[in-house]
Design an enzyme around this catalytic site. Structure first.
Site, PDB file in Angstrom:
ATOM      1  N   ASP A  66       0.936  -1.200  -0.027  1.00  0.00           N
ATOM      2  CA  ASP A  66       0.034  -0.021  -0.023  1.00  0.00           C
ATOM      3  C   ASP A  66       0.898   1.139   0.021  1.00  0.00           C
ATOM      4  O   ASP A  66       1.598   1.445   1.046  1.00  0.00           O
ATOM      5  CB  ASP A  66      -0.677  -0.054   1.119  1.00  0.00           C
ATOM      6  CG  ASP A  66      -1.905   1.190   1.440  1.00  0.00           C
ATOM      7  OD1 ASP A  66      -1.443   2.182   0.616  1.00  0.00           O
ATOM      8  OD2 ASP A  66      -3.021   1.016   1.841  1.00  0.00           O
ATOM      9  N   ASN A  93       2.625   6.657 -10.112  1.00  0.00           N
ATOM     10  CA  ASN A  93       1.252   6.898 -11.161  1.00  0.00           C
ATOM     11  C   ASN A  93       0.048   6.278  -9.976  1.00  0.00           C
ATOM     12  O   ASN A  93      -1.287   6.511 -10.346  1.00  0.00           O
ATOM     13  CB  ASN A  93       1.731   5.606 -11.869  1.00  0.00           C
ATOM     14  CG  ASN A  93       0.584   5.130 -12.591  1.00  0.00           C
ATOM     15  OD1 ASN A  93      -0.274   5.902 -13.594  1.00  0.00           O
ATOM     16  ND2 ASN A  93       0.082   3.807 -12.244  1.00  0.00           N
ATOM     17  N   TYR A 162     -10.239  14.800  -5.361  1.00  0.00           N
ATOM     18  CA  TYR A 162      -9.497  14.363  -6.502  1.00  0.00           C
ATOM     19  C   TYR A 162      -8.992  15.417  -7.077  1.00  0.00           C
ATOM     20  O   TYR A 162      -7.488  15.364  -7.558  1.00  0.00           O
ATOM     21  CB  TYR A 162     -10.185  13.147  -7.346  1.00  0.00           C
ATOM     22  CG  TYR A 162      -9.408  12.680  -8.577  1.00  0.00           C
ATOM     23  CD1 TYR A 162      -8.455  11.918  -8.338  1.00  0.00           C
ATOM     24  CD2 TYR A 162      -9.599  13.128  -9.815  1.00  0.00           C
ATOM     25  CE1 TYR A 162      -7.608  11.416  -9.269  1.00  0.00           C
ATOM     26  CE2 TYR A 162      -8.820  12.771 -10.861  1.00  0.00           C
ATOM     27  CZ  TYR A 162      -7.822  11.628 -10.618  1.00  0.00           C
ATOM     28  OH  TYR A 162      -7.179  11.231 -11.622  1.00  0.00           O
ATOM     29  N   LYS A 166      -4.906  16.624  -7.388  1.00  0.00           N
ATOM     30  CA  LYS A 166      -3.909  16.392  -8.565  1.00  0.00           C
ATOM     31  C   LYS A 166      -3.355  18.022  -9.000  1.00  0.00           C
ATOM     32  O   LYS A 166      -2.236  18.238  -9.464  1.00  0.00           O
ATOM     33  CB  LYS A 166      -4.642  16.066  -9.939  1.00  0.00           C
ATOM     34  CG  LYS A 166      -4.922  14.472  -9.775  1.00  0.00           C
ATOM     35  CD  LYS A 166      -3.874  13.572  -9.721  1.00  0.00           C
ATOM     36  CE  LYS A 166      -4.324  12.241  -9.974  1.00  0.00           C
ATOM     37  NZ  LYS A 166      -3.226  11.463 -10.107  1.00  0.00           N
TER      38      LYS A 166
HETATM   39  P1  NDP Z   1      -6.480   2.049 -12.313  1.00  0.00           P
HETATM   40  O1  NDP Z   1      -7.366   2.054 -11.375  1.00  0.00           O
HETATM   41  O2  NDP Z   1      -6.557   1.164 -13.379  1.00  0.00           O
HETATM   42  O3  NDP Z   1      -4.978   1.809 -11.767  1.00  0.00           O
HETATM   43  C1  NDP Z   1      -4.686   2.465 -10.531  1.00  0.00           C
HETATM   44  C2  NDP Z   1      -3.436   1.749  -9.860  1.00  0.00           C
HETATM   45  O4  NDP Z   1      -3.158   2.588  -8.797  1.00  0.00           O
HETATM   46  C3  NDP Z   1      -3.574   0.147  -9.657  1.00  0.00           C
HETATM   47  O5  NDP Z   1      -2.575  -0.277  -9.878  1.00  0.00           O
HETATM   48  C4  NDP Z   1      -3.912   0.248  -8.173  1.00  0.00           C
HETATM   49  O6  NDP Z   1      -3.229  -0.888  -7.510  1.00  0.00           O
HETATM   50  C5  NDP Z   1      -3.037   1.558  -7.963  1.00  0.00           C
HETATM   51  N1  NDP Z   1      -3.290   1.884  -6.161  1.00  0.00           N
HETATM   52  C6  NDP Z   1      -4.429   2.620  -6.005  1.00  0.00           C
HETATM   53  N2  NDP Z   1      -4.565   2.729  -4.709  1.00  0.00           N
HETATM   54  C7  NDP Z   1      -3.324   2.195  -4.034  1.00  0.00           C
HETATM   55  C8  NDP Z   1      -2.652   2.196  -2.857  1.00  0.00           C
HETATM   56  N3  NDP Z   1      -3.150   2.617  -1.705  1.00  0.00           N
HETATM   57  N4  NDP Z   1      -1.344   1.694  -2.749  1.00  0.00           N
HETATM   58  C9  NDP Z   1      -0.913   1.199  -3.997  1.00  0.00           C
HETATM   59  N5  NDP Z   1      -1.307   1.283  -5.055  1.00  0.00           N
HETATM   60  C10 NDP Z   1      -2.680   1.612  -5.288  1.00  0.00           C
HETATM   61  O7  NDP Z   1      -6.342   3.535 -12.898  1.00  0.00           O
HETATM   62  P2  NDP Z   1      -5.356   4.340 -13.859  1.00  0.00           P
HETATM   63  O8  NDP Z   1      -4.518   3.365 -14.637  1.00  0.00           O
HETATM   64  O9  NDP Z   1      -6.375   4.931 -14.970  1.00  0.00           O
HETATM   65  O10 NDP Z   1      -4.577   5.262 -12.862  1.00  0.00           O
HETATM   66  C11 NDP Z   1      -3.646   5.681 -13.052  1.00  0.00           C
HETATM   67  C12 NDP Z   1      -2.922   6.988 -12.875  1.00  0.00           C
HETATM   68  O11 NDP Z   1      -3.638   7.829 -13.849  1.00  0.00           O
HETATM   69  C13 NDP Z   1      -3.666   7.601 -11.606  1.00  0.00           C
HETATM   70  O12 NDP Z   1      -2.989   8.421 -10.666  1.00  0.00           O
HETATM   71  C14 NDP Z   1      -5.059   8.432 -11.983  1.00  0.00           C
HETATM   72  O13 NDP Z   1      -5.231   9.276 -11.099  1.00  0.00           O
HETATM   73  C15 NDP Z   1      -4.342   9.000 -13.324  1.00  0.00           C
HETATM   74  N6  NDP Z   1      -5.675   9.188 -14.358  1.00  0.00           N
HETATM   75  C16 NDP Z   1      -6.231   8.406 -14.951  1.00  0.00           C
HETATM   76  C17 NDP Z   1      -7.364   8.804 -15.807  1.00  0.00           C
HETATM   77  C18 NDP Z   1      -8.067   7.797 -16.484  1.00  0.00           C
HETATM   78  O14 NDP Z   1      -9.019   8.357 -17.278  1.00  0.00           O
HETATM   79  N7  NDP Z   1      -7.958   6.508 -16.549  1.00  0.00           N
HETATM   80  C19 NDP Z   1      -7.402  10.272 -16.180  1.00  0.00           C
HETATM   81  C20 NDP Z   1      -6.370  11.096 -15.549  1.00  0.00           C
HETATM   82  C21 NDP Z   1      -5.345  10.730 -14.394  1.00  0.00           C
HETATM   83  P3  NDP Z   1      -4.201  -1.701  -6.500  1.00  0.00           P
HETATM   84  O15 NDP Z   1      -5.808  -1.534  -6.588  1.00  0.00           O
HETATM   85  O16 NDP Z   1      -3.759  -3.075  -6.716  1.00  0.00           O
HETATM   86  O17 NDP Z   1      -3.954  -1.348  -5.327  1.00  0.00           O
END
Ligand code: NDP
Length: 278
Positions: A66, A93, A162, A166
């Site tokens: 985490d 990310n 959120y 950002k």
């Molecule tokens: P996903 O939900 O597909 O991926 C998010 C990732 O973050 C997962 O691997 C998740 O892993 C990890 N994560 C979340 N919380 C935690 C935590 N507490 N500890 C460790 N890992 C964590 O979303 P995206 O790929 O879209 O998101 C990636 C980035 O892109 C983010 O920062 C998001 O804000 C940004 N973004 C995305 C957009 C979109 O439209 N998709 C638009 C603009 C920005 P797990 O659940 O296994 O912990």
């Protein structure tokens, strides 16, 4: 020679979506990668995709953690250093528009939601960066933060915490870029638009609703002028560009928007004026 041969990259949030695509790309291009997230099954799926791309098993460090906890951050860094010896690239990310536990949106969102959202999208980035800086100083490394077009000079009334997180992250990128370049560390960020990932599900949308949301948005020119939904690979390529010193050495503190034109359009500009004026 591969673009990231000999480089060590930590990519947070690589158990899904954008982080997974970036991890596969970096590993395929020669990097030793630390992949990490909380969900072990999804993390293993990322590892399998990397191995399927022909990457040696020894080039992957898979860490269930985490990222919002001190222990998680320390585990990510320690296992990377133990396995690979140094750190060249940090991609911050991991992130999410965490849903309010009561289902509230807008100003009704709870202060607990504010804390959780800022903790993940901002505090964890600051904490992990601080811990990584001594190691990145040694390698004169790169940091790429993943922000969002939600941070911009527009309102996002439904999920205010959120976009606040950002927006603060963007300022953190600019501040650290100038502070850390004196140590040879470059800091930049990407602002994705709508990208089809697990992001919708993490917001609490059922899978089917999430898919419908993305496909509908792509058909609306006032939302996505490019007319197609962004894919994780689109963002991964941009991350790789900013993490590749040969390609982007003079780019510092930049916020690279990758959004199919979404942030350039305003509702009033999206009307078909030729029809309106008839
Ligand atoms: P996903 O939900 O597909 O991926 C998010 C990732 O973050 C997962 O691997 C998740 O892993 C990890 N994560 C979340 N919380 C935690 C935590 N507490 N500890 C460790 N890992 C964590 O979303 P995206 O790929 O879209 O998101 C990636 C980035 O892109 C983010 O920062 C998001 O804000 C940004 N973004 C995305 C957009 C979109 O439209 N998709 C638009 C603009 C920005 P797990 O659940 O296994 O912990």
């Amino acid at each position: 020679m591969s673009r990231f041969a000999g480089k060590v990259a930590i990519i947070t949030g690589s158990s899904n979506g954008i982080g997974r695509a970036a991890a596969v790309l970096f590993a395929r291009e020669g990097a030793k990668v630390t992949i990490t997230g909380r969900n072990s099954e999804r993390l293993e799926e990322t590892r399998q995709q990397i191995l399927a791309a022909g990457v040696p098993e020894g080039n992957v460090n898979s860490v269930v953690a985490d990222v919002t906890t001190d222990a998680g951050q320390d585990h990510i860094l320690k296992t990377t250093l133990d396995k690979f010896g140094n750190i060249d690239i940090l991609v911050n990310n991991a992130g999410a528009a965490i849903p309010d536990s009561e289902g509230n949106t807008g100003t009704a969102q709870s202060i607990e939601n504010y804390d959780a959202t800022l903790n993940l999208n901002l505090r964890s980035v600051i904490a992990l960066t601080k811990k990584a800086v001594p190691h990145l100083t040694e390698t004169k490394g790169e940091i790429v933060n993943i922000s969002s077009i939600a941070s911009g000079n527009r309102a996002t009334p439904e999920f205010p915490h959120y976009s606040i997180a950002k927006a603060a992250l963007d300022q953190y990128t600019r501040n650290t870029a100038i502070d850390l370049i004196q140590h040879g560390i470059r800091v930049n960020s990407i602002s994705p638009g709508l990208v089809a990932t697990g992001f919708g599900s993490a917001m609490g949308m059922p899978e089917e609703v999430s898919k419908k949301f993305y496909s509908t948005m792509a058909t609306m020119k006032e939302c996505v002028p490019a007319g197609v939904m962004g894919q994780p690979q689109d963002i991964a390529e941009a991350i790789a560009f900013l993490a590749d010193r040969k390609a982007s050495s003079y780019i510092i503190g930049h916020q690279l928007v990758v959004d199919g034109g979404s942030s350039l359009v305003m509702g009033l500009h999206c009307q078909d004026f030729s029809k309106l004026l008839q």
